[in-house]
Design a protein around this motif. Structure first.
Motif, PDB file in Angstrom:
ATOM      1  N   TYR A   1      42.814  41.809  47.618  1.00 45.69           N
ATOM      2  CA  TYR A   1      41.993  42.450  46.576  1.00 45.69           C
ATOM      3  C   TYR A   1      42.871  43.072  45.497  1.00 45.69           C
ATOM      4  CZ  TYR A   1      39.223  46.153  44.396  1.00 45.69           C
ATOM      5  OH  TYR A   1      38.628  46.991  43.486  1.00 45.69           O
TER       6      TYR A   1
ATOM      7  N   ARG B   1      42.854  41.596  41.700  1.00 48.11           N
ATOM      8  CA  ARG B   1      42.033  42.341  40.758  1.00 48.11           C
ATOM      9  C   ARG B   1      42.803  43.340  39.901  1.00 48.11           C
ATOM     10  NH1 ARG B   1      39.154  41.448  38.613  1.00 48.11           N
ATOM     11  NH2 ARG B   1      37.348  42.840  38.633  1.00 48.11           N
TER      12      ARG B   1
ATOM     13  N   TRP C   1      40.607  34.145  45.314  1.00 43.83           N
ATOM     14  CA  TRP C   1      39.997  35.201  44.488  1.00 43.83           C
ATOM     15  C   TRP C   1      40.347  35.001  43.022  1.00 43.83           C
ATOM     16  CZ3 TRP C   1      39.303  40.173  47.656  1.00 43.83           C
ATOM     17  CH2 TRP C   1      38.282  40.957  47.128  1.00 43.83           C
TER      18      TRP C   1
ATOM     19  N   ARG D   1      42.157  41.063  35.344  1.00 46.10           N
ATOM     20  CA  ARG D   1      42.758  42.077  36.211  1.00 46.10           C
ATOM     21  C   ARG D   1      42.830  43.411  35.474  1.00 46.10           C
ATOM     22  NH1 ARG D   1      46.014  37.602  37.926  1.00 46.10           N
ATOM     23  NH2 ARG D   1      47.542  38.065  36.282  1.00 46.10           N
TER      24      ARG D   1
END
Length: 595
Positions: free
Chosen positions: A114, A118, A197, A313
């Motif tokens: 994650y 991100r 992701w 991001r």
């Protein structure tokens, strides 16, 4: 070279690869399986049934083979004893610890995915590249690092003692086995899930939000379905790796927490090769089934993946504002936990190698290694031969693994009928443990094979190189195949239209264009050879062909040194230095291996 020879070269290379694999993998492993179903030259299932009906191996499940309608009373024993192997047996306990290790690896690796997917922060690229570290770190070295950190006299207890807290006893418990497995496999989860992701289409998330979906609903309906296949493949691959784990369990769990793999090694040590072969057969069947499921999930993931605009991001900084943001505070806390788990054992290895029992600085452990080198006693494990042997075996592994990996990569990207089956068969070493390969080579090469009335044998070093090549070439394939498949076919077609043969187009056009991937695959192969322990510890027994990981294990188990891990940590530091150089090469060349 004549044109006919050029045309025949690639088919000959495929035949040579299959022949080499037959000698170094299929025949040795097949001999182990045959021994499990042959008794006095007669085909029988009795050895397999004996294992399956023994509660020591199958626990409560042995009732299925002895008395299917009976009551599995062992369940009550498990509940009252609190020790799972009582009711689960060795096979059940192996699966149990693998399941716990998988859960721990996912729990530790998913937050990392994650953060990398991100958030944008200084050092992000380097941190992402570090997720390939477990594939070049020898597991026996990591085990020594955990001993140095979590042992009774380890770094953690030293720090706790300095603030008046009591020691933590983790050695030879299931907890430290699971924690060490998470060290190895959480980065695998992070690497695979991060890639998935980052490939989530931002436009789909924005569309869901524009239609009124909350951030949580958008994650549940768009992001989660996109990353779930990668998460499942990572979890399944982690389960396979931890199911076949050997050095971690051997060093940190001992025989009380022995998995099937450790027990196979114990049976070989006791020269009970028949029972070892039977256990190896059952374990390999289970691992092949698990690997087949992994390949199915991997194929589904590839078929459903698509291109799109990646999610943006967010910038991530750590400062006083972190205390006001629950998300950033959680990321900061996760960073501390990750640093303890991932950096702690390696840092402890380095610190303990120069720390005396009284806490002062010392070079005595490295001086011990030099003293061992100068010793003349028979059976002394010397560091210099271990280093030289590791490097020589690594070079020998390159000579076999790189050509084999390139040939298998060509088959994988060529496509066509049977190419998927051929790839699965030619990458079978990924599903078979090093202990089983070592056992097969021990029986067929070191002990010898009778052919046309003559006993053919191979020296231990040759068998070790064969075992390392079988373990390493799939990693060459995994680096080369994506690069080869991503080349513009017009380069090859143009060369062929100008009269070049397929071999010439490969050597002069394709391989130079993917040179970085080939070199990265070679670096992987060398690093795997240097750190390989499972098969080497069997094939180096009683001879002077031991490697750095085997020497490290001997220092750990040297009773004459008492509980002092100093010499082992010094040898582990040397091994860390060599494998660290391999990692630098892989990182610089852009290692592209994806499980």
């Amino acid at each position: 070279m004549s044109r006919w020879a050029e045309r025949a070269a690639l088919p000959a290379a495929v035949v040579a690869t299959i022949a080499t694999l037959s000698v170094v993998f299929y025949y040795p492993v097949g001999s182990v399986f045959v021994e499990a179903v042959l008794e006095s030259g007669r085909l029988t299932a009795d050895p397999l049934l004996d294992i399956l009906s023994d509660p020591f191996y199958t626990g409560v499940a042995h009732h299925l083979f002895v008395d299917p309608l009976g009551i599995p009373a062992g369940v009550l024993d498990w509940i009252t004893s609190g020790f799972p192997s009582v009711a689960l047996g060795r096979f059940g306990f192996t699966a149990y610890q693998a399941a716990l290790s998988t859960v721990a690896s996912v729990a530790l690796g998913l937050p990392g995915a994650y953060v990398l997917a991100r958030y944008d922060f200084r050092g992000r690229r380097m941190l992402k590249s570090l997720t390939i570290v477990p594939f070049v770190l020898p597991s026996i070295m990591v085990a020594v690092g955990f001993l140095a950190m979590f042992g009774r006299a380890g770094l953690l207890n030293d720090l706790l003692g300095s603030v008046g807290l009591g020691p933590i006893e983790l050695l030879f418990t299931l907890k430290i086995i699971v924690l060490a497995h998470a060290f190895y496999n959480a980065p695998l989860v992070t690497r695979l899930v991060t890639t998935a992701w980052e490939s989530v289409d931002r436009r789909q998330v924005e569309s869901a939000r524009a239609m009124g979906a909350s951030p949580l609903a958008a994650f549940r309906d768009v992001v989660l379905p996109a990353i779930l296949p990668s998460l499942l493949t990572a979890a399944l691959l982690t389960f396979v790796f931890t199911f076949m784990s050997f050095p971690i369990v051997l060093a940190l769990g001992g025989l009380r927490h022995a998995t099937v793999e450790v027990w196979i090694y114990a049976r070989v040590q006791a020269l009970d090769l028949g029972e070892a072969a039977t256990l190896a057969t059952l374990e390999t069947v289970l691992s092949l089934v698990l690997t087949y499921l992994y390949l199915r999930y991997e194929a589904r993931q590839r078929s459903t993946s698509g291109a799109g605009q990646s999610l943006l991001r967010k910038p991530l900084t750590i400062g006083w504002q972190t205390l006001r943001s629950p998300t950033r505070l959680a990321i900061f806390a996760y960073g501390i936990v990750a640093a303890v788990v991932f950096v702690g054992p390696l840092l402890s290895l380095l610190i303990e190698s120069v720390t005396a029992p009284d806490g002062s600085f010392t070079t005595a452990y490295y001086e011990f290694l030099f003293a061992q080198q100068a010793a003349s006693a028979v059976g002394t494990t010397k560091p210099l031969p271990a280093i030289v042997n590791s490097i020589v075996y690594g070079l020998g592994t390159l000579a076999l693994a790189v050509p084999m990996g390139i040939v298998v990569a060509m088959l994988a990207v060529r496509g066509g009928r049977g190419s998927r089956l051929a790839e699965a068969l030619l990458t079978a070493p990924l599903a078979v443990s090093g202990i089983i390969v070592g056992l097969g080579l021990l029986q067929t090469m070191v002990f010898g094979t009778v052919l046309f009335g003559y006993r053919l044998t191979a020296a231990g070093p040759i068998a070790i190189i064969f075992a390392h090549a079988a373990a390493a070439y799939p990693f060459v394939t995994r680096n080369v195949a994506p690069a080869l498949g991503g080349l513009d076919s017009r380069y090859r077609d143009a060369a062929r239209s100008l009269g070049a043969t397929r071999l010439r187009a490969l050597l002069e056009i394709e391989l130079p264009l993917i040179g970085a991937a080939v070199l990265a695959g070679a670096a992987f192969a060398f690093a795997i050879s240097v750190g390989e322990f499972d098969s080497t510890v069997l094939l180096a027994e009683g001879v002077d062909s031991y490697t750095m990981p085997v020497a490290l294990e001997r220092y750990v188990n040297n009773r004459s040194l008492g509980p002092n891990l100093g010499p082992a940590t010094a040898m582990g530091t040397v091994l860390l230095f060599v494998t660290g150089l391999s990692f630098v090469v892989i990182d610089r060349l852009g290692g592209r291996w994806e499980p």
